[in-house]
Motif scaffolding. Sequence first.
Motif, mmCIF file in Angstrom:
data_model
loop_
_atom_site.group_PDB
_atom_site.id
_atom_site.type_symbol
_atom_site.label_atom_id
_atom_site.label_comp_id
_atom_site.label_asym_id
_atom_site.label_seq_id
_atom_site.Cartn_x
_atom_site.Cartn_y
_atom_site.Cartn_z
ATOM 1 N N ASP A 233 56.242 97.859 -37.181
ATOM 2 C CA ASP A 233 55.116 98.434 -37.904
ATOM 3 C C ASP A 233 55.311 98.342 -39.423
ATOM 4 O OD1 ASP A 233 53.796 99.006 -35.583
ATOM 5 O OD2 ASP A 233 54.503 101.077 -35.456
ATOM 6 N N LYS A 234 56.544 98.120 -39.857
ATOM 7 C CA LYS A 234 56.781 97.901 -41.282
ATOM 8 C C LYS A 234 56.079 96.627 -41.761
ATOM 9 C CE LYS A 234 61.304 100.207 -41.328
ATOM 10 N NZ LYS A 234 62.759 100.031 -41.556
ATOM 11 N N ASP A 235 55.846 95.689 -40.839
ATOM 12 C CA ASP A 235 55.152 94.454 -41.198
ATOM 13 C C ASP A 235 53.723 94.743 -41.646
ATOM 14 O OD1 ASP A 235 57.463 93.284 -40.296
ATOM 15 O OD2 ASP A 235 56.617 92.534 -38.420
ATOM 16 N N VAL A 236 53.107 95.758 -41.048
ATOM 17 C CA VAL A 236 51.737 96.123 -41.405
ATOM 18 C C VAL A 236 51.676 96.601 -42.847
ATOM 19 C CG1 VAL A 236 49.816 97.686 -40.878
ATOM 20 C CG2 VAL A 236 51.147 96.655 -39.014
ATOM 21 N N ASP A 237 52.587 97.476 -43.215
ATOM 22 C CA ASP A 237 52.627 97.970 -44.595
ATOM 23 C C ASP A 237 52.892 96.833 -45.576
ATOM 24 O OD1 ASP A 237 52.186 100.637 -43.837
ATOM 25 O OD2 ASP A 237 54.319 100.930 -43.417
ATOM 26 N N ALA A 238 53.794 95.932 -45.201
ATOM 27 C CA ALA A 238 54.106 94.805 -46.076
ATOM 28 C C ALA A 238 52.883 93.922 -46.293
ATOM 29 C CB ALA A 238 55.251 93.990 -45.487
ATOM 30 N N LEU A 239 52.131 93.667 -45.221
ATOM 31 C CA LEU A 239 50.940 92.829 -45.342
ATOM 32 C C LEU A 239 49.875 93.510 -46.186
ATOM 33 C CD1 LEU A 239 49.376 90.302 -44.639
ATOM 34 C CD2 LEU A 239 48.697 91.363 -42.484
ATOM 35 N N LEU A 240 49.667 94.808 -45.973
ATOM 36 C CA LEU A 240 48.678 95.532 -46.774
ATOM 37 C C LEU A 240 49.055 95.530 -48.256
ATOM 38 C CD1 LEU A 240 47.941 98.561 -44.406
ATOM 39 C CD2 LEU A 240 46.390 96.674 -44.959
ATOM 40 N N ASP A 241 50.348 95.606 -48.532
ATOM 41 C CA ASP A 241 50.810 95.639 -49.925
ATOM 42 C C ASP A 241 50.616 94.295 -50.628
ATOM 43 O OD1 ASP A 241 51.543 98.273 -49.759
ATOM 44 O OD2 ASP A 241 53.658 97.871 -49.345
ATOM 45 N N ILE A 242 50.747 93.201 -49.867
ATOM 46 C CA ILE A 242 50.786 91.879 -50.492
ATOM 47 C C ILE A 242 49.519 91.071 -50.280
ATOM 48 C CG2 ILE A 242 51.751 90.610 -48.531
ATOM 49 C CD1 ILE A 242 53.517 89.079 -50.416
ATOM 50 N N GLN A 243 48.597 91.534 -49.443
ATOM 51 C CA GLN A 243 47.490 90.664 -49.040
ATOM 52 C C GLN A 243 46.641 90.169 -50.214
ATOM 53 O OE1 GLN A 243 45.005 92.638 -46.189
ATOM 54 N NE2 GLN A 243 44.552 94.384 -47.511
ATOM 55 N N ASP A 244 46.535 90.956 -51.292
ATOM 56 C CA ASP A 244 45.760 90.503 -52.455
ATOM 57 C C ASP A 244 46.475 89.412 -53.238
ATOM 58 O OD1 ASP A 244 43.724 92.260 -51.836
ATOM 59 O OD2 ASP A 244 44.422 93.829 -53.205
ATOM 60 N N GLU A 245 47.772 89.261 -53.025
ATOM 61 C CA GLU A 245 48.536 88.218 -53.706
ATOM 62 C C GLU A 245 48.604 86.934 -52.884
ATOM 63 O OE1 GLU A 245 52.403 89.651 -54.955
ATOM 64 O OE2 GLU A 245 51.658 91.713 -54.886
ATOM 65 N N LEU A 246 48.282 87.014 -51.602
ATOM 66 C CA LEU A 246 48.366 85.842 -50.738
ATOM 67 C C LEU A 246 47.274 84.850 -51.094
ATOM 68 C CD1 LEU A 246 49.037 87.551 -47.283
ATOM 69 C CD2 LEU A 246 50.678 86.240 -48.642
ATOM 70 N N PRO A 247 47.555 83.546 -50.973
ATOM 71 C CA PRO A 247 46.564 82.528 -51.331
ATOM 72 C C PRO A 247 45.545 82.234 -50.231
ATOM 73 C CG PRO A 247 48.621 81.476 -50.736
ATOM 74 C CD PRO A 247 48.880 82.961 -50.680
ATOM 75 N N LEU A 248 45.484 83.071 -49.214
ATOM 76 C CA LEU A 248 44.488 82.946 -48.158
ATOM 77 C C LEU A 248 44.054 84.337 -47.728
ATOM 78 C CD1 LEU A 248 46.191 81.826 -44.776
ATOM 79 C CD2 LEU A 248 47.100 83.433 -46.437
ATOM 80 N N ARG A 249 43.048 84.407 -46.881
ATOM 81 C CA ARG A 249 42.494 85.702 -46.475
ATOM 82 C C ARG A 249 43.119 86.159 -45.157
ATOM 83 N NH1 ARG A 249 38.168 85.689 -50.037
ATOM 84 N NH2 ARG A 249 37.333 83.598 -50.483
ATOM 85 N N THR A 250 43.252 87.456 -45.004
ATOM 86 C CA THR A 250 43.799 88.019 -43.771
ATOM 87 C C THR A 250 42.846 89.067 -43.203
ATOM 88 O OG1 THR A 250 45.043 89.755 -44.925
ATOM 89 C CG2 THR A 250 46.170 87.656 -44.534
ATOM 90 N N VAL A 251 42.798 89.110 -41.892
ATOM 91 C CA VAL A 251 42.095 90.167 -41.161
ATOM 92 C C VAL A 251 43.153 90.838 -40.303
ATOM 93 C CG1 VAL A 251 40.290 90.728 -39.498
ATOM 94 C CG2 VAL A 251 39.939 88.863 -41.125
ATOM 95 N N LEU A 252 43.443 92.099 -40.585
ATOM 96 C CA LEU A 252 44.560 92.781 -39.943
ATOM 97 C C LEU A 252 44.150 93.438 -38.633
ATOM 98 C CD1 LEU A 252 47.450 93.938 -39.908
ATOM 99 C CD2 LEU A 252 46.610 95.824 -41.329
#
Length: 515
Positions: A233-252
Amino acid sequence: MNKHVDLVLVNGRVVTMDWRLPLAKSVAIAGEKIIWVGDDPESAGVIGKHSRVVDLGGRVTLPGFIDAHVHFMQTGLDETALNLSGTRNLEALFSVIKDRAGSLPGREWLRAYGYDETRLEEKRHPTLAEIDSVTGEKPTFISRIDAHSCLVNSTAFRLLEVPGGTEGVETDSEGHFTGRLFAVANGYARKRLVEVLLDNDARRRALMLAARKALRVGITTVHALEGGSLFSDKDVDALLDIQDELPLRTVLYHQIMELDKIAARGLKRVGGCITVDGSLGSRTAALLEPYADAPGHKGILYYSDEEVQEFVSRANKAGLQIAMHTIGDGAIEQLMRAYEKALSEYPRPDHRHRFEHFSVPTHDQIERAARIGAAVCIQPAFDLYTSYTMMPVRLGPERFQRAYPQRTLLEAGLLVGGGSDSSITPINPMLGVHSAVNHSHCEERLSVFESLRLFTLDAAALAFEEGAKGTITPGKLGDIAVLAENPFTADTDSLKDITVQMTIVGGKVVYEANY
């Protein structure tokens, strides 16, 4: 208007996926959005003084690909792990594992994935003694290709501290551990491994690696299935923290049943691979009738009927979209009953509750899924990788005929989108297109256009995003993939080899191959 246009693509074969204007030659993007689609940008006045103009050279240009089923963090982590998918016998397997063990410093874990005993000449799992002999004291974790079972050496088993009596710790006739973990034990070991080993910096690096890998194959959005029983579940927090920096879009999609945590994060959906059952390869997928190669064994349902129904009812009433992993017809039946019950108690006209995989449904289950308005996320490459080896053996000839349906699902009126389940199969939409076109059952094959829709418009619709993504239409996001070859004229046997020349996200060129 023209002075605000940032990017103009000209001289292409633009397949828009929009029935109102199926084909065009040019596209103009201002900011993040498409503002014009047509043939003659000069006459339309969309080329400004500061616009970047890209000559596509007649190449097929599509909406950016959407992979609707990706374990995104794991995909990144596997970039630094040992890939065993190419090994075809135990000697080769042991050789590459021994080499990797010798190259790693100190007590660093040896992580490997892609191992598939059904593709080995010996058709068996390595023994614990064999694994120990090539890894020594180096803690070793080897994920089976389906991620629903794994092999560990004695050092890893000790460090993972799997509680005594946990379901899925395989033992031999004398009660000794064989080195193989499946079901609950596999989930426990995987979760402990990633939670103990990884810090936030490692997670960020893994997500960036996964993003770059996705962009190289034209993916502009991933449905990221994170956390839960097989991941951290730590992966979820990591993705939420970084998703605006990623060069593509994510749907969690957060793979948990605790709806209070979903609400706290403000998420509109829940699930992904919440595992109703396991996998066919590990014989943990739940079937209505026994496995053909394991009489008396029907696989495993990981939750009781009551647990699934209670969760689905609460999530449905909360207005969430639900997605759950169902491989076998036994698991499909359990989730189907839960969906039917929840929707009869609290009807919703457009819920798009998802079945992930839906690998071996009965005809009755397909009709019922359509009747309740369910959606299905399939992984076409599963057929390519298993239908000529493992599937006929596991299911038997009659049941195998209804494995991995796709045309049947479309003809039933279901919304069907495509995913890779990366890193179970490679994150590559053109591999999925290839597999859908060349399905092992001729009657289930799709056209190239239908297959591309799985990874564009229909994948967007799986997450209620068809209004912003999935077609090259004015007003939608400027997410675009440019292919090196034309899939509509290419030999169907070579579709999987078509590469991506350019990937554009929100009007920005984020990947560009050498022309």
